[in-house]
Motif scaffolding. Structure first.
Motif, PDB file in Angstrom:
ATOM      1  N   VAL A 213     -12.082  -4.510   6.437  1.00 23.69           N
ATOM      2  CA  VAL A 213     -11.323  -5.345   7.532  1.00 23.69           C
ATOM      3  C   VAL A 213     -11.412  -7.278   7.194  1.00 23.69           C
ATOM      4  N   PHE A 214     -12.367  -7.211   6.445  1.00 24.28           N
ATOM      5  CA  PHE A 214     -12.314  -8.361   6.105  1.00 24.28           C
ATOM      6  C   PHE A 214     -11.157  -8.977   4.915  1.00 24.28           C
ATOM      7  N   ALA A 215     -11.750  -8.716   3.762  1.00 24.20           N
ATOM      8  CA  ALA A 215     -11.171  -8.454   2.077  1.00 24.20           C
ATOM      9  C   ALA A 215      -9.408  -7.995   2.265  1.00 24.20           C
ATOM     10  N   PHE A 216      -9.304  -6.636   1.963  1.00 23.70           N
ATOM     11  CA  PHE A 216      -8.385  -6.124   1.846  1.00 23.70           C
ATOM     12  C   PHE A 216      -7.571  -6.153   3.323  1.00 23.70           C
ATOM     13  N   ALA A 217      -7.398  -6.451   4.557  1.00 22.79           N
ATOM     14  CA  ALA A 217      -6.556  -7.077   5.458  1.00 22.79           C
ATOM     15  C   ALA A 217      -6.105  -8.113   5.139  1.00 22.79           C
ATOM     16  N   GLN A 218      -6.873  -9.030   4.434  1.00 20.65           N
ATOM     17  CA  GLN A 218      -7.026 -10.743   4.106  1.00 20.65           C
ATOM     18  C   GLN A 218      -5.885 -11.073   2.854  1.00 20.65           C
ATOM     19  N   ALA A 219      -5.869  -9.645   1.938  1.00 17.11           N
ATOM     20  CA  ALA A 219      -4.943  -9.252   0.585  1.00 17.11           C
ATOM     21  C   ALA A 219      -3.953  -9.026   1.375  1.00 17.11           C
ATOM     22  N   LEU A 220      -4.026  -7.970   2.104  1.00  9.83           N
ATOM     23  CA  LEU A 220      -2.434  -7.393   2.937  1.00  9.83           C
ATOM     24  C   LEU A 220      -1.549  -9.010   3.229  1.00  9.83           C
ATOM     25  N   GLU A 413     -13.128   9.323  -0.759  1.00  9.18           N
ATOM     26  CA  GLU A 413     -12.877   9.029   1.003  1.00  9.18           C
ATOM     27  C   GLU A 413     -13.266   7.967   1.568  1.00  9.18           C
ATOM     28  N   GLU A 414     -14.559   7.115   0.770  1.00  7.62           N
ATOM     29  CA  GLU A 414     -14.539   5.818   1.439  1.00  7.62           C
ATOM     30  C   GLU A 414     -13.671   4.865   1.369  1.00  7.62           C
ATOM     31  N   VAL A 415     -13.271   4.976  -0.143  1.00  8.48           N
ATOM     32  CA  VAL A 415     -11.772   4.217  -0.302  1.00  8.48           C
ATOM     33  C   VAL A 415     -11.040   3.978   0.325  1.00  8.48           C
ATOM     34  N   PHE A 416     -10.593   5.685   1.157  1.00  9.00           N
ATOM     35  CA  PHE A 416      -9.735   6.121   2.073  1.00  9.00           C
ATOM     36  C   PHE A 416      -9.755   5.321   3.191  1.00  9.00           C
ATOM     37  N   LEU A 417     -11.028   5.548   3.557  1.00  5.50           N
ATOM     38  CA  LEU A 417     -11.686   4.521   4.810  1.00  5.50           C
ATOM     39  C   LEU A 417     -11.680   3.376   5.004  1.00  5.50           C
ATOM     40  N   MET A 418     -12.100   2.343   3.675  1.00  3.53           N
ATOM     41  CA  MET A 418     -11.244   0.834   3.442  1.00  3.53           C
ATOM     42  C   MET A 418      -9.280   0.869   3.737  1.00  3.53           C
ATOM     43  N   LEU A 419      -8.810   1.513   2.787  1.00  2.00           N
ATOM     44  CA  LEU A 419      -8.109   1.741   2.709  1.00  2.00           C
ATOM     45  C   LEU A 419      -6.835   1.390   4.351  1.00  2.00           C
ATOM     46  N   ILE A 420      -7.855   2.581   4.908  1.00  2.00           N
ATOM     47  CA  ILE A 420      -6.949   2.309   6.056  1.00  2.00           C
ATOM     48  C   ILE A 420      -7.715   1.219   7.119  1.00  2.00           C
ATOM     49  N   MET A 421      -8.918   1.210   6.987  1.00  2.00           N
ATOM     50  CA  MET A 421      -9.755   0.109   8.412  1.00  2.00           C
ATOM     51  C   MET A 421      -8.991  -0.874   7.548  1.00  2.00           C
ATOM     52  N   GLY A 422      -8.260  -1.309   6.575  1.00  2.00           N
ATOM     53  CA  GLY A 422      -7.690  -2.633   5.981  1.00  2.00           C
ATOM     54  C   GLY A 422      -6.337  -3.126   6.887  1.00  2.00           C
ATOM     55  N   VAL A 423      -5.376  -1.506   6.781  1.00  2.00           N
ATOM     56  CA  VAL A 423      -3.844  -1.517   7.560  1.00  2.00           C
ATOM     57  C   VAL A 423      -4.308  -2.163   8.983  1.00  2.00           C
ATOM     58  N   ILE A 424      -5.597  -1.471   9.864  1.00  2.00           N
ATOM     59  CA  ILE A 424      -5.713  -1.209  11.029  1.00  2.00           C
ATOM     60  C   ILE A 424      -6.142  -3.121  10.842  1.00  2.00           C
ATOM     61  N   TYR A 426      -5.412  -5.622   9.243  1.00  2.00           N
ATOM     62  CA  TYR A 426      -4.142  -6.673   9.297  1.00  2.00           C
ATOM     63  C   TYR A 426      -3.279  -6.528  10.370  1.00  2.00           C
ATOM     64  N   PHE A 427      -3.544  -5.235  10.769  1.00  2.00           N
ATOM     65  CA  PHE A 427      -2.252  -5.634  12.485  1.00  2.00           C
ATOM     66  C   PHE A 427      -2.976  -6.443  13.138  1.00  2.00           C
ATOM     67  N   LEU A 428      -4.839  -5.702  13.863  1.00  2.00           N
ATOM     68  CA  LEU A 428      -5.086  -6.329  14.432  1.00  2.00           C
ATOM     69  C   LEU A 428      -5.760  -7.915  14.683  1.00  2.00           C
ATOM     70  N   ILE A 429      -5.637  -8.545  13.304  1.00  2.00           N
ATOM     71  CA  ILE A 429      -4.855 -10.223  12.594  1.00  2.00           C
ATOM     72  C   ILE A 429      -3.973 -10.367  13.514  1.00  2.00           C
ATOM     73  N   LYS A 430      -2.684  -9.681  13.006  1.00  2.00           N
ATOM     74  CA  LYS A 430      -1.308 -10.074  13.203  1.00  2.00           C
ATOM     75  C   LYS A 430      -1.049 -10.275  15.089  1.00  2.00           C
ATOM     76  N   LEU A 431      -2.376  -9.817  15.057  1.00  2.00           N
ATOM     77  CA  LEU A 431      -1.896  -9.195  17.387  1.00  2.00           C
ATOM     78  C   LEU A 431      -3.214 -10.139  17.413  1.00  2.00           C
ATOM     79  N   GLY A 432      -4.052 -11.286  17.479  1.00  2.00           N
ATOM     80  CA  GLY A 432      -4.626 -12.208  17.016  1.00  2.00           C
ATOM     81  C   GLY A 432      -5.867 -12.103  17.944  1.00  2.00           C
ATOM     82  N   PHE A 433      -6.291 -10.503  17.168  1.00  2.00           N
ATOM     83  CA  PHE A 433      -7.456 -10.384  17.349  1.00  2.00           C
ATOM     84  C   PHE A 433      -8.716 -10.616  16.462  1.00  2.00           C
TER      85      PHE A 433
END
Length: 504
Positions: A213-220, A413-424, A426-433
């Motif tokens: 949610v912090f790093a991967f989302a910001q990278a996206l 599985e933890e890598v997939f979890l990180m990627l999924i949470m990063g995408v989530i 990213y969209f939450l940041i775009k929505l102002g969360f």
């Protein structure tokens, strides 16, 4: 104080060999902490077998250096890449990254972070030396009602870190609490929200979510907005590595307040730097005269988080040395190392082997001093990260995200979890969360649920609510914290009405 034991401890610590070992451990700890996905616990665990090859107290000196350095190191990647190197540095991202990147002041952000970390660590060492026994007695009074009340107070901080919308912040906090319920119920053994996955039966790991949610989302977000741009048109030059006088005056009270909070929270077994950093950050915002700057590069925000999470170091050693109970996961590793060396932690340590206790006290103090020295010396080196073009920096961040997450437990599985949470994320940041409420809900949800059930069992027995004054205080503080935005809005409205009436 036993003067002979103190002199023996000083002699043991300040040998050239041991000083060199502490230096090496501190530098290694800083780099471990700065790597996303790594933590002080991982660094200590990895290096523990190697330290037994060292002579005398050198193994403990090495571990103390790694312990202190890794806590501070997490603030480096949090400041320069919006990537918390450790869970304890997540709150630092809130203001250190905006100051470094948006305000183009990476040197200032790193200087404030280093100074606050140093002060928090040294303060906790002083408390450890002079108040270990007294503070340990207070910490022993924490039972399930107190732990639940502490978790409730921590969750109430959501209103202070919600960004522009308190409603969206509360929604994010609820989402984090829901994430905390994933896995097998500790009381009934029932699987919750696992969807038949054996991996999810153990619950959602916090570090992959943090990185996502912090790093991967910001990278996206960077890829979408300005991937081919340079961070700045002109090269950012770090002119000074020490904090400015104006910043020192401004953050002084915050550093002192957060150091006290961090030391106290660290002394409570089962807590950690992640809780302390959020509490320190929230209290910094609560007492600040510049609340509007928080989230945009407020010096107090950086100082509040870093002073609190580094004060954990000395605080966590209070129950370890005074009672033989590790204050957090890092000191649990230290307890194992001490035991293997024949050092028995507990109430009799200061009586029967005071020179051993003093050696640990002095070693921890020296490790914190060296952490500050190396931190200031390397600010110019760290600051060069800010000038790397996004097209080079983003792939590095993504690589760190993936390798750091995989290195945690070596679960794909933890890598997939990180990627999924990063995408989530990213969209939450775009929505102002805002992301911090989600992390707070996740961090404190398990602690709150577990101790709520146990606390109800205790209160249903012989105890009454009034037998737990500490819990009552924390609940009252939590209610005040939750109500503070509404109270503040009412006061502003009333002042506005009075001003309008006076104008007429």
């Amino acid at each position: 104080m036993n003067v002979d034991a103190l002199m023996m401890a000083l002699t043991a610590v300040f040998t050239p060999y041991n000083v060199l070992v502490i230096c090496g451990g501190t530098v290694l700890g800083i780099f471990i902490g700065a790597m996303p996905g790594m933590s002080s616990v991982m660094g200590l665990s990895i290096m523990l077998p190697f330290t037994f090859q060292l002579k005398g107290y050198a193994s403990i000196m090495m571990l103390l250096g790694i312990f202190c350095g890794s806590i501070y190191g997490g603030s480096i990647s949090a400041t320069l890449m919006n990537t918390p190197g450790t869970a304890a540095s997540a709150a630092t991202c809130m203001d250190a990254y905006p100051m470094a990147v948006i305000k183009r002041q990476p040197g200032r952000a790193l200087a404030i972070s280093t100074f606050s970390s140093l002060c928090g660590g040294l303060f906790s060492c002083v408390v450890l030396v002079f108040g270990a026994t007294a503070l340990a007695k207070v910490a022993l009074n924490f039972t399930s009602p107190e732990y639940f009340a502490l978790a409730f107070f921590g969750i109430s901080i959501i209103t202070g870190v919600s960004g522009k919308s308190v409603v969206k912040g509360l929604m994010g906090g609820i989402l984090g609490l829901l994430f905390a319920t994933v896995g097998v119920d500790n009381f009934t053994g029932t699987a919750r929200f696992t969807f038949g996955s054996s991996f999810m039966r153990g619950g959602l790991a916090m570090v992959p979510i943090l990185i996502g949610v912090f790093a991967f989302a910001q990278a996206l977000k960077t890829i979408e907005e300005k991937y081919n741009e340079k961070p700045f048109k002109e090269k950012v030059v770090i002119e000074r590595v020490l904090p400015m006088k104006e910043d020192l005056k401004r953050i002084g009270p915050t550093v002192f307040r957060s150091a006290i909070l961090g030391t106290f929270i660290g002394a409570i077994p089962g807590t950690g730097g992640d809780i302390a950093s959020w509490v320190g950050y929230n209290e910094a915002k609560r007492w600040s005269k510049h609340k509007e700057e928080f989230g945009h590069g407020a010096p107090e925000g950086i100082a509040g988080s870093e002073a609190a999470n580094n004060a954990i170091a000395g605080g966590a050693f209070v129950p370890l040395l005074a009672l033989g109970i590790p204050g957090d996961a890092g000191t649990a590793v230290m307890l194992g190392a001490l035991t293997m060396m024949g050092i028995v932690s507990g109430p009799l340590l200061l009586v029967e082997s005071p020179e051993q206790a003093y050696t640990i006290f002095i070693g921890l103090f020296v490790a914190n001093v060296l952490m500050g020295i190396f931190g200031f010396l390397m600010i110019r080196v760290f600051g060069k990260v800010i000038n790397i073009p996004n097209k080079y920096l983003v792939p590095v961040i993504v690589t760190f995200c993936i390798t750091g997450t995989f290195a945690l437990n070596r679960y794909l599985e933890e890598v997939f979890l990180m990627l999924i949470m990063g995408v989530i994320g990213y969209f939450l940041i775009k929505l102002g969360f805002s992301m911090p409420p989600i992390i707070l809900g996740l961090v404190l949800g398990t602690l709150a649920e577990k101790n709520a059930r146990r606390g109800l069992d205790i209160l249903a027995g012989t105890d009454s609510v009034w037998d737990h004054p500490i819990a009552i205080i924390f609940v009252i503080l939590g209610i005040v914290s939750l109500a503070s935005p509404a109270i503040g809005a009412m006061m502003k409205k009333r002042k506005g009405a009075k001003a309008a009436g006076a104008g007429e």
